[in-house]
Write a protein that holds these residues in place. Structure first.
Motif, PDB file in Angstrom:
ATOM      1  N   UNK A 103       0.827  -1.214   0.000  1.00  0.00           N
ATOM      2  CA  UNK A 103       0.000   0.000   0.000  1.00  0.00           C
ATOM      3  C   UNK A 103       0.854   1.255   0.000  1.00  0.00           C
ATOM      4  N   UNK A 104       1.897   1.254   0.836  1.00  0.00           N
ATOM      5  CA  UNK A 104       2.776   2.419   0.903  1.00  0.00           C
ATOM      6  C   UNK A 104       3.488   2.635  -0.428  1.00  0.00           C
ATOM      7  N   UNK A 105       3.940   1.548  -1.039  1.00  0.00           N
ATOM      8  CA  UNK A 105       4.612   1.657  -2.334  1.00  0.00           C
ATOM      9  C   UNK A 105       3.669   2.238  -3.391  1.00  0.00           C
ATOM     10  N   UNK A 106       2.387   1.847  -3.326  1.00  0.00           N
ATOM     11  CA  UNK A 106       1.405   2.380  -4.282  1.00  0.00           C
ATOM     12  C   UNK A 106       1.199   3.879  -4.090  1.00  0.00           C
ATOM     13  N   UNK A 107       1.152   4.331  -2.837  1.00  0.00           N
ATOM     14  CA  UNK A 107       0.998   5.759  -2.566  1.00  0.00           C
ATOM     15  C   UNK A 107       2.192   6.521  -3.134  1.00  0.00           C
ATOM     16  N   UNK A 108       3.386   6.007  -2.870  1.00  0.00           N
ATOM     17  CA  UNK A 108       4.587   6.658  -3.376  1.00  0.00           C
ATOM     18  C   UNK A 108       4.604   6.738  -4.882  1.00  0.00           C
ATOM     19  N   UNK A 109       4.147   5.688  -5.535  1.00  0.00           N
ATOM     20  CA  UNK A 109       4.152   5.657  -6.996  1.00  0.00           C
ATOM     21  C   UNK A 109       3.232   6.730  -7.582  1.00  0.00           C
ATOM     22  N   UNK A 110       2.128   7.035  -6.881  1.00  0.00           N
ATOM     23  CA  UNK A 110       1.209   8.067  -7.357  1.00  0.00           C
ATOM     24  C   UNK A 110       1.918   9.421  -7.485  1.00  0.00           C
ATOM     25  N   UNK A 111       2.867   9.674  -6.583  1.00  0.00           N
ATOM     26  CA  UNK A 111       3.620  10.921  -6.619  1.00  0.00           C
ATOM     27  C   UNK A 111       4.797  10.856  -7.594  1.00  0.00           C
ATOM     28  N   UNK A 112       5.432   9.686  -7.676  1.00  0.00           N
ATOM     29  CA  UNK A 112       6.641   9.551  -8.471  1.00  0.00           C
ATOM     30  C   UNK A 112       6.391   9.482  -9.970  1.00  0.00           C
ATOM     31  N   UNK A 113       5.297   8.855 -10.367  1.00  0.00           N
ATOM     32  CA  UNK A 113       5.058   8.610 -11.795  1.00  0.00           C
ATOM     33  C   UNK A 113       5.113   9.862 -12.680  1.00  0.00           C
ATOM     34  N   UNK A 114       4.509  10.989 -12.268  1.00  0.00           N
ATOM     35  CA  UNK A 114       4.587  12.178 -13.127  1.00  0.00           C
ATOM     36  C   UNK A 114       6.018  12.650 -13.370  1.00  0.00           C
ATOM     37  N   UNK A 115       6.915  12.357 -12.431  1.00  0.00           N
ATOM     38  CA  UNK A 115       8.305  12.784 -12.564  1.00  0.00           C
ATOM     39  C   UNK A 115       9.159  11.788 -13.325  1.00  0.00           C
ATOM     40  N   UNK A 286      10.647   8.317   1.331  1.00  0.00           N
ATOM     41  CA  UNK A 286       9.736   7.697   2.293  1.00  0.00           C
ATOM     42  C   UNK A 286       9.461   6.238   1.948  1.00  0.00           C
ATOM     43  N   UNK A 287       9.219   5.990   0.674  1.00  0.00           N
ATOM     44  CA  UNK A 287       8.952   4.626   0.235  1.00  0.00           C
ATOM     45  C   UNK A 287      10.182   3.747   0.442  1.00  0.00           C
TER      46      UNK A 287
END
Length: 444
Positions: A103-115, A286-287
């Protein structure tokens, strides 16, 4: 192939902080705002969560002092209850932890993907690609050794906490334009809504119980474990209260309830146009920190279960030079990646994970009453003991069972799935244990 103590008090303090602070604090405040609807209940949920978590931390600090051992979360249940119950609880605890990491990895990916990814891959597939890469990077770091993992953890944790504190500076830089006043009030009973809000709060606070898995890794564990747990929890509570106050001051309840990009909105106030990139860096760190500390912790539970013959002996293989469990870590990482293939959103994980956590934590806390009787010889030897015993563990246990009931009332189907997982663990134990016993006899 035994585990040698190599971690200091500072190491274990950083581990406590990282076990708790994943990326949940950038997501769950929105969930809490939706489930409470008013500033009073919103902050009450976080304050209650902090107090109860402190009660739990003090309880686990004494448990760690009285029973310091590798894979302590499993060993505790085996010693205080029964090996079958220990396996059943830890079976689901591992599932919950694995789900939390996913779950935490999925949250992080939501922020990272645009970059990181092109527009065409900023979807569910891209999210899974990003999370897989992050998990594998941390996996290879852990293969280098326990001290390398701990040093990496220390650096990531210091950076992460520093960045969160920096985001809180938005309070002094905000012009109030981001504050959205439209508020959606929750439907139904206020007590039930508060209970569901605590589900999200405890998801964000939980994780520290895994610290007792490092009992065999910490130098002078009877002294350093409780002190590390207490200091770590105090830091977490201070950080969480500060960041939630900052969210509310800058975004208002309406902004919190939109529940999207909370950290990005805060970062834009502090850093302007580059705020989104700063947030991406924070999420990446964080991830990495959260995944890293769980790759360090969970294999220690495998180790303890293998020592009791519940898991195959390969799970307790330890590289004597690096103090790593290559097979155990590999198995855990493979399980995390397997869950990522099946789950696509944070919301799907939350209720299931926290139900497992509440059962495990509350029954572990009950063990303090048994430990006090069985380790009377340690009284007066200078080990840490709870000052307001038995009130502190009782408060912790009662509130966690209130959350369990709240989940049951809101989602009976989820509870049935979770109970099925408990029963499956018990069945597996009684299938595996006789085989292990026969193997032991034949070897003699």
């Amino acid at each position: 192939m035994s585990i040698k103590p190599l971690l200091s008090r500072f190491d274990i303090t950083m581990i406590v902080i990282s076990l708790i602070i994943g990326t949940g604090i950038f997501k769950t405040p929105g969930e809490v705002a939706l489930r409470t609807g008013t500033p009073e209940l919103f902050f009450a949920a976080w304050i209650v969560g902090g107090i109860v978590t402190l009660c739990g931390a003090l309880t686990f600090a004494e448990i760690g002092a009285r029973y310091p051992t590798t894979g302590g979360f499993y060993k505790l249940f085996s010693y205080c209850y029964h090996p079958a119950f220990a396996f059943m609880i830890n079976w689901v605890a591992i599932i919950a932890t694995t789900a939390s990491v996913a779950a935490v990895a999925l949250i992080g990916a939501e922020y990272l993907n645009p970059l990181l990814l092109p527009q065409a891959l900023q979807n569910a597939t891209g999210t899974k690609i990003t999370t897989t890469i992050m998990v594998l990077v941390v996996y290879f770091i852990n293969l280098l050794g326990i001290k390398t993992s701990a040093r990496t953890q220390n650096l990531l944790t210091i950076f992460k906490v520093g960045m969160i504190i920096l985001l809180c500076m938005a309070i002094f830089m905000s012009d109030g334009k981001a504050n959205i006043t439209t508020v959606a009030l929750p439907q139904g009973n206020a007590i039930a809504s508060f209970g569901l809000a605590l589900v999200a709060v405890f998801f964000t606070y939980t994780g520290y119980q895994q610290t007792i898995n490092f009992g065999g890794d910490v130098v002078d564990a009877k002294s350093n474990m409780p002190k590390g747990i207490f200091i770590g929890i105090a830091v977490v509570i201070a950080v969480y209260m500060a960041v939630n106050f900052a969210y509310y001051s800058v975004l208002g309840m309406g902004g919190l309830q939109q529940n999207t990009g909370l950290a990005a909105k805060m970062a834009s106030v502090v850093f302007g146009d580059v705020g989104s990139k700063v947030t991406s860096v924070l999420m990446f760190v964080s991830v990495l920190a959260y995944v890293n500390v769980n790759i360090m912790s969970v294999p220690r539970m495998y180790y303890a279960m293998a020592e009791d013959g519940i898991l195959p002996a390969v799970f307790k293989n330890v590289n004597q030079r690096t103090q790593t469990q290559v097979f155990g870590m590999s198995f855990f990482v493979a399980t995390v990646l397997g869950i990522l293939l099946l789950v696509s959103s944070f919301g799907e994980v939350l209720n299931y994970a926290i139900f497992f956590e509440c059962i495990g934590l509350s029954t572990a806390a009950i063990a303090i009453f048994i430990l006090r009787k069985r380790t009377r010889e340690l009284d007066g030897t200078g080990i840490y003991t709870i000052k307001w015993y038995p009130l502190v563990p009782i408060v912790f246990i009662v509130v966690y069972w209130f959350v369990i009931i709240s989940i049951f009332m809101a989602n009976p189907k989820a509870i049935m799935v979770c109970l099925a997982a408990f029963i499956a663990g018990l069945i597996i134990y009684y299938i595996v244990k006789p085989k292990q016993a026969n193997a032991t006899l034949s070897s003699h």
